[in-house]
Scaffold this active site. Structure first.
Site, PDB file in Angstrom:
ATOM      1  N   HIS A   1      24.599  37.008   8.604  1.00 28.22           N
ATOM      2  CA  HIS A   1      24.945  38.421   8.418  1.00 28.22           C
ATOM      3  C   HIS A   1      25.528  38.955   9.724  1.00 28.22           C
ATOM      4  O   HIS A   1      24.905  38.803  10.783  1.00 28.22           O
ATOM      5  CB  HIS A   1      23.698  39.252   8.118  1.00 28.22           C
ATOM      6  CG  HIS A   1      23.004  38.917   6.846  1.00 28.22           C
ATOM      7  ND1 HIS A   1      23.144  39.682   5.707  1.00 28.22           N
ATOM      8  CD2 HIS A   1      22.145  37.922   6.524  1.00 28.22           C
ATOM      9  CE1 HIS A   1      22.384  39.169   4.741  1.00 28.22           C
ATOM     10  NE2 HIS A   1      21.770  38.099   5.210  1.00 28.22           N
TER      11      HIS A   1
ATOM     12  N   HIS B   1      23.682  31.459   5.260  1.00 34.26           N
ATOM     13  CA  HIS B   1      24.710  32.448   5.606  1.00 34.26           C
ATOM     14  C   HIS B   1      24.259  33.257   6.809  1.00 34.26           C
ATOM     15  O   HIS B   1      23.061  33.369   7.080  1.00 34.26           O
ATOM     16  CB  HIS B   1      24.989  33.382   4.418  1.00 34.26           C
ATOM     17  CG  HIS B   1      23.764  33.995   3.840  1.00 34.26           C
ATOM     18  ND1 HIS B   1      22.916  33.314   2.989  1.00 34.26           N
ATOM     19  CD2 HIS B   1      23.208  35.230   4.001  1.00 34.26           C
ATOM     20  CE1 HIS B   1      21.914  34.090   2.645  1.00 34.26           C
ATOM     21  NE2 HIS B   1      22.056  35.250   3.251  1.00 34.26           N
TER      22      HIS B   1
HETATM   23  P1  AMP Z   1      19.711  37.110   2.347  1.00 28.43           P
HETATM   24  O1  AMP Z   1      18.615  38.093   1.999  1.00 28.43           O
HETATM   25  O2  AMP Z   1      19.751  36.784   3.808  1.00 28.43           O
HETATM   26  O3  AMP Z   1      19.670  35.884   1.457  1.00 28.43           O
HETATM   27  O4  AMP Z   1      21.055  37.873   2.073  1.00 28.43           O
HETATM   28  C1  AMP Z   1      21.761  37.806   0.868  1.00 28.43           C
HETATM   29  C2  AMP Z   1      22.856  38.844   0.938  1.00 28.43           C
HETATM   30  O5  AMP Z   1      23.843  38.520  -0.018  1.00 28.43           O
HETATM   31  C3  AMP Z   1      22.388  40.268   0.649  1.00 28.43           C
HETATM   32  O6  AMP Z   1      22.670  41.093   1.773  1.00 28.43           O
HETATM   33  C4  AMP Z   1      23.206  40.659  -0.581  1.00 28.43           C
HETATM   34  O7  AMP Z   1      23.615  42.011  -0.559  1.00 28.43           O
HETATM   35  C5  AMP Z   1      24.385  39.723  -0.496  1.00 28.43           C
HETATM   36  N1  AMP Z   1      25.036  39.423  -1.770  1.00 28.43           N
HETATM   37  C6  AMP Z   1      24.455  39.061  -2.930  1.00 28.43           C
HETATM   38  N2  AMP Z   1      25.373  38.825  -3.891  1.00 28.43           N
HETATM   39  C7  AMP Z   1      26.576  39.039  -3.309  1.00 28.43           C
HETATM   40  C8  AMP Z   1      27.926  38.980  -3.766  1.00 28.43           C
HETATM   41  N3  AMP Z   1      28.214  38.638  -5.034  1.00 28.43           N
HETATM   42  N4  AMP Z   1      28.915  39.278  -2.897  1.00 28.43           N
HETATM   43  C9  AMP Z   1      28.633  39.642  -1.633  1.00 28.43           C
HETATM   44  N5  AMP Z   1      27.379  39.716  -1.118  1.00 28.43           N
HETATM   45  C10 AMP Z   1      26.371  39.427  -1.955  1.00 28.43           C
END
Ligand code: AMP
Ligand code: ZN
Length: 136
Positions: free
Chosen positions: A101, A99
């Site tokens: 950001h 993903h």
């Molecule tokens: P990463 O650390 O790059 O894997 O980022 C994962 C991101 O996913 C974090 O910023 C979380 O806040 C976000 N996240 C986790 N669960 C959800 C969810 N159910 N809906 C939206 N964002 C989420």
């Protein structure tokens, strides 16, 4: 991937605040934003990282990132925006579904403005360049 939170969102088994969707990519608000409007761009097929995602799907993600980033930037009235993509735990990846950001930024928002860059010790730049180029 059954255990994957993002796959569950894509399949509609978990809710999300959806910003955009097409055949290949979905985008929704991060549930725990760095700044208001922090948005994720996620391919609908499960790949873990930059390294295993097919190039055409990465292209689709980048095109959606540009489109959604423009909307996040304008919609939040931000003065800057970072695109961040973490690969593996040591780089801060918590969800093992690739993903991007999109983080809207403003001056003095408490996120980072610079990182602790430091010059190479003598000879290291050349050695490192050789090692990386050997893998291309
Ligand atoms: P990463 O650390 O790059 O894997 O980022 C994962 C991101 O996913 C974090 O910023 C979380 O806040 C976000 N996240 C986790 N669960 C959800 C969810 N159910 N809906 C939206 N964002 C989420
Ligand atoms: Zn997944």
């Amino acid at each position: 991937m059954p255990d994957c939170i993002f796959c569950q969102i894509i399949e509609g088994k978990l809710p999300c605040a959806k910003v955009y969707e097409d055949d290949l990519v979905i985008s929704f608000l991060d549930i725990n934003p760095v700044n208001t409007g922090h948005t994720l761009v996620v391919p609908k097929s499960h790949y873990v990282s930059l390294f295993d995602t097919p190039p055409d799907l990465l292209q689709a993600c980048i095109e959606v990132s540009q489109k959604v980033a423009r909307a996040v930037f304008k919609g939040t009235g931000a003065s800057g925006l970072n695109i961040i993509q973490n690969n593996f735990r040591s780089a801060g990846q918590l969800i093992d579904h690739i993903h991007f950001h999109l983080v809207p930024r403003n001056m003095h928002d408490g996120f980072f403005t610079s990182w602790p860059g430091k010059p190479y010790p003598s000879g290291e730049l050349e050695k490192t360049l050789k090692k990386i180029k050997a893998e291309l």
